[in-house]
Design a protein around this motif. Structure first.
Motif, mmCIF file in Angstrom:
data_model
loop_
_atom_site.group_PDB
_atom_site.id
_atom_site.type_symbol
_atom_site.label_atom_id
_atom_site.label_comp_id
_atom_site.label_asym_id
_atom_site.label_seq_id
_atom_site.Cartn_x
_atom_site.Cartn_y
_atom_site.Cartn_z
ATOM 1 N N ALA A 100 56.916 17.047 16.512
ATOM 2 C CA ALA A 100 57.247 18.305 16.542
ATOM 3 C C ALA A 100 55.899 19.214 17.047
ATOM 4 O O ALA A 100 56.343 20.142 17.508
ATOM 5 N N GLY A 101 54.739 18.541 16.809
ATOM 6 C CA GLY A 101 53.702 19.418 17.282
ATOM 7 C C GLY A 101 53.278 18.881 18.842
ATOM 8 O O GLY A 101 52.101 19.335 19.136
ATOM 9 N N LYS A 102 54.058 18.284 19.423
ATOM 10 C CA LYS A 102 53.709 18.074 20.781
ATOM 11 C C LYS A 102 52.412 17.264 21.100
ATOM 12 O O LYS A 102 51.671 17.590 21.762
ATOM 13 N N GLY A 103 52.329 16.233 19.926
ATOM 14 C CA GLY A 103 51.055 15.442 19.903
ATOM 15 C C GLY A 103 49.873 15.909 19.129
ATOM 16 O O GLY A 103 48.988 15.124 19.059
ATOM 17 N N LYS A 104 50.124 16.908 18.348
ATOM 18 C CA LYS A 104 48.963 17.456 17.554
ATOM 19 C C LYS A 104 49.713 18.063 16.034
ATOM 20 O O LYS A 104 51.067 18.387 16.274
ATOM 21 N N ALA A 105 49.165 17.680 15.072
ATOM 22 C CA ALA A 105 49.691 18.205 13.756
ATOM 23 C C ALA A 105 48.412 18.680 12.996
ATOM 24 O O ALA A 105 47.152 18.086 13.151
ATOM 25 N N THR A 106 48.489 19.721 12.021
ATOM 26 C CA THR A 106 47.650 20.167 11.152
ATOM 27 C C THR A 106 47.991 20.156 9.741
ATOM 28 O O THR A 106 48.994 20.370 9.401
ATOM 29 N N LEU A 107 47.057 19.565 8.999
ATOM 30 C CA LEU A 107 47.467 19.635 7.465
ATOM 31 C C LEU A 107 45.993 20.103 6.817
ATOM 32 O O LEU A 107 45.145 20.268 7.409
ATOM 33 N N THR A 108 46.390 20.913 5.559
ATOM 34 C CA THR A 108 45.325 21.358 4.944
ATOM 35 C C THR A 108 44.876 20.500 3.845
ATOM 36 O O THR A 108 45.603 19.969 3.168
ATOM 37 N N LEU A 121 42.624 19.333 0.299
ATOM 38 C CA LEU A 121 42.499 19.806 -0.988
ATOM 39 C C LEU A 121 41.295 20.977 -1.226
ATOM 40 O O LEU A 121 41.549 21.731 -1.923
ATOM 41 N N ASP A 122 40.243 20.809 -0.231
ATOM 42 C CA ASP A 122 39.404 21.782 -0.246
ATOM 43 C C ASP A 122 39.477 22.888 0.835
ATOM 44 O O ASP A 122 38.507 23.823 0.855
ATOM 45 N N GLY A 123 40.722 23.062 1.193
ATOM 46 C CA GLY A 123 41.195 24.165 1.928
ATOM 47 C C GLY A 123 40.765 24.083 3.604
ATOM 48 O O GLY A 123 40.948 25.098 4.414
ATOM 49 N N GLN A 124 40.457 22.948 3.974
ATOM 50 C CA GLN A 124 39.741 22.959 5.375
ATOM 51 C C GLN A 124 41.132 22.259 6.163
ATOM 52 O O GLN A 124 42.250 21.433 5.705
ATOM 53 N N VAL A 125 40.937 22.274 7.525
ATOM 54 C CA VAL A 125 42.104 21.915 8.352
ATOM 55 C C VAL A 125 41.802 20.593 8.693
ATOM 56 O O VAL A 125 40.594 20.402 9.419
ATOM 57 N N LEU A 126 42.770 19.644 8.665
ATOM 58 C CA LEU A 126 42.593 18.246 9.236
ATOM 59 C C LEU A 126 43.544 18.071 10.534
ATOM 60 O O LEU A 126 44.758 18.339 10.351
ATOM 61 N N THR A 127 43.158 17.711 11.880
ATOM 62 C CA THR A 127 43.781 17.808 12.664
ATOM 63 C C THR A 127 44.156 16.439 12.908
ATOM 64 O O THR A 127 43.437 15.671 13.211
ATOM 65 N N LEU A 128 45.467 16.145 13.402
ATOM 66 C CA LEU A 128 45.911 14.702 13.588
ATOM 67 C C LEU A 128 46.459 14.750 15.046
ATOM 68 O O LEU A 128 46.959 15.596 15.586
ATOM 69 N N SER A 129 46.159 13.714 15.969
ATOM 70 C CA SER A 129 46.287 13.635 16.942
ATOM 71 C C SER A 129 46.360 11.994 17.733
ATOM 72 O O SER A 129 45.717 11.291 16.725
ATOM 73 N N VAL A 130 46.900 11.637 18.839
ATOM 74 C CA VAL A 130 46.784 10.387 19.243
ATOM 75 C C VAL A 130 45.431 10.171 20.048
ATOM 76 O O VAL A 130 45.330 10.998 21.117
ATOM 77 N N SER A 131 44.681 9.406 19.566
ATOM 78 C CA SER A 131 43.417 8.936 20.391
ATOM 79 C C SER A 131 43.813 8.376 21.780
ATOM 80 O O SER A 131 44.709 7.765 21.830
ATOM 81 N N PRO A 132 42.664 8.266 22.591
ATOM 82 C CA PRO A 132 42.652 7.569 23.874
ATOM 83 C C PRO A 132 43.057 5.958 23.512
ATOM 84 O O PRO A 132 43.596 5.424 24.412
ATOM 85 N N ASN A 133 42.688 5.595 22.322
ATOM 86 C CA ASN A 133 43.214 4.139 22.127
ATOM 87 C C ASN A 133 44.550 3.939 21.540
ATOM 88 O O ASN A 133 45.093 2.883 21.264
ATOM 89 N N LYS A 134 45.240 4.929 21.670
ATOM 90 C CA LYS A 134 46.898 5.043 21.117
ATOM 91 C C LYS A 134 46.981 4.711 19.672
ATOM 92 O O LYS A 134 47.940 4.210 19.194
ATOM 93 N N THR A 135 45.920 5.206 19.057
ATOM 94 C CA THR A 135 45.923 5.001 17.652
ATOM 95 C C THR A 135 45.885 6.700 17.022
ATOM 96 O O THR A 135 45.354 7.437 17.703
ATOM 97 N N LEU A 136 46.090 6.832 15.758
ATOM 98 C CA LEU A 136 46.190 8.009 15.151
ATOM 99 C C LEU A 136 44.738 8.198 14.667
ATOM 100 O O LEU A 136 43.825 7.927 14.184
ATOM 101 N N GLN A 137 44.477 9.820 15.279
ATOM 102 C CA GLN A 137 42.889 10.221 15.000
ATOM 103 C C GLN A 137 43.138 11.274 14.123
ATOM 104 O O GLN A 137 43.851 12.223 14.284
ATOM 105 N N LEU A 138 42.106 11.217 13.104
ATOM 106 C CA LEU A 138 41.951 12.599 12.225
ATOM 107 C C LEU A 138 40.655 13.176 12.584
ATOM 108 O O LEU A 138 39.736 12.727 13.031
ATOM 109 N N THR A 139 40.772 14.604 12.818
ATOM 110 C CA THR A 139 39.425 15.437 13.078
ATOM 111 C C THR A 139 39.276 16.424 12.010
ATOM 112 O O THR A 139 40.425 17.312 11.974
ATOM 113 N N ASN A 140 38.099 16.458 11.338
ATOM 114 C CA ASN A 140 38.146 17.597 10.485
ATOM 115 C C ASN A 140 37.540 18.764 11.121
ATOM 116 O O ASN A 140 37.402 19.020 12.237
ATOM 117 N N ALA A 141 37.324 19.850 10.125
ATOM 118 C CA ALA A 141 36.681 21.158 10.595
ATOM 119 C C ALA A 141 35.445 21.151 11.412
ATOM 120 O O ALA A 141 35.127 21.947 12.329
#
Length: 189
Positions: free
Chosen positions: A132-140, A142-162
């Protein structure tokens, strides 16, 4: 590609059908030959905090959750999705960092809350969000920060914090009564 898909689909259908026929045959035999009542013991379902405790590869995360007092929250109604660093991820922290965090439950709780989001995100649900997010998604978290989900160059799910720290999901779908635990290979510090 279509031919491979059809072969896989046909194989799954055959296995399902055979299993159903076998199960029906067993039920019929069981019903006609047995007149006693049996009691089935089921394993109790686990909440996400207990799932961490039950998996030896996540014992450091389980100890940290308990030390931070976050176990009370993670035993609650939820749903929660925990992106839990495995033991190897904690071992990669600089010398002394983990010990210092364990001595400061408030700081530890803040760090751990950055690994937990409200909602139920299995692998399938994450794929839907990424699609739905065309390769990216964001989640909030518990501490109110944004966690970005994307597909890594290794074709795995990557999480990146603020703060720009990243980790990859290495284990999906440890589903509990109040959410899901997905294992990651880094601490989002």
């Amino acid at each position: 590609m279509k031919k491979s898909f059809l072969i896989v689909a046909a194989s799954l259908f055959t296995c399902f059908t055979a299993g159903t026929v076998f199960a029906q045959t067993q039920d019929t035999v069981h019903k006609t030959t047995t007149t006693t009542t049996t009691t089935t013991t089921t394993t109790p379902a686990l909440d996400v905090a207990t799932i961490l405790t039950a998996n030896p590869d996540y014992s450091t995360a389980a100890t940290a959750v308990k030390t931070a007092g976050l176990d009370v929250t993670l035993k609650g109604v939820g749903p929660y999705t925990v992106f839990a660093p495995n033991n190897v991820a904690f071992s990669k922290l600089p010398a002394g960092d983990l010990d210092n965090l364990m001595k400061d439950p408030t700081k530890l709780a803040t760090l751990l809350k950055g690994h937990v989001v409200t909602g139920h995100y299995t692998k399938a649900e994450i794929i839907k969000a990424l699609t739905a997010g065309k390769g990216k998604a964001t989640l909030t978290t518990l501490d109110g920060q944004v966690l970005t989900l994307s597909v890594s160059p290794n074709k795995t799910l990557q999480l990146t914090n603020a703060a720009g720290r990243s980790a990859e999901v290495v284990l999906y779908d440890m589903v509990g009564t109040n959410g899901v635990v997905n294992g990651i290979n880094g601490v989002l510090k």
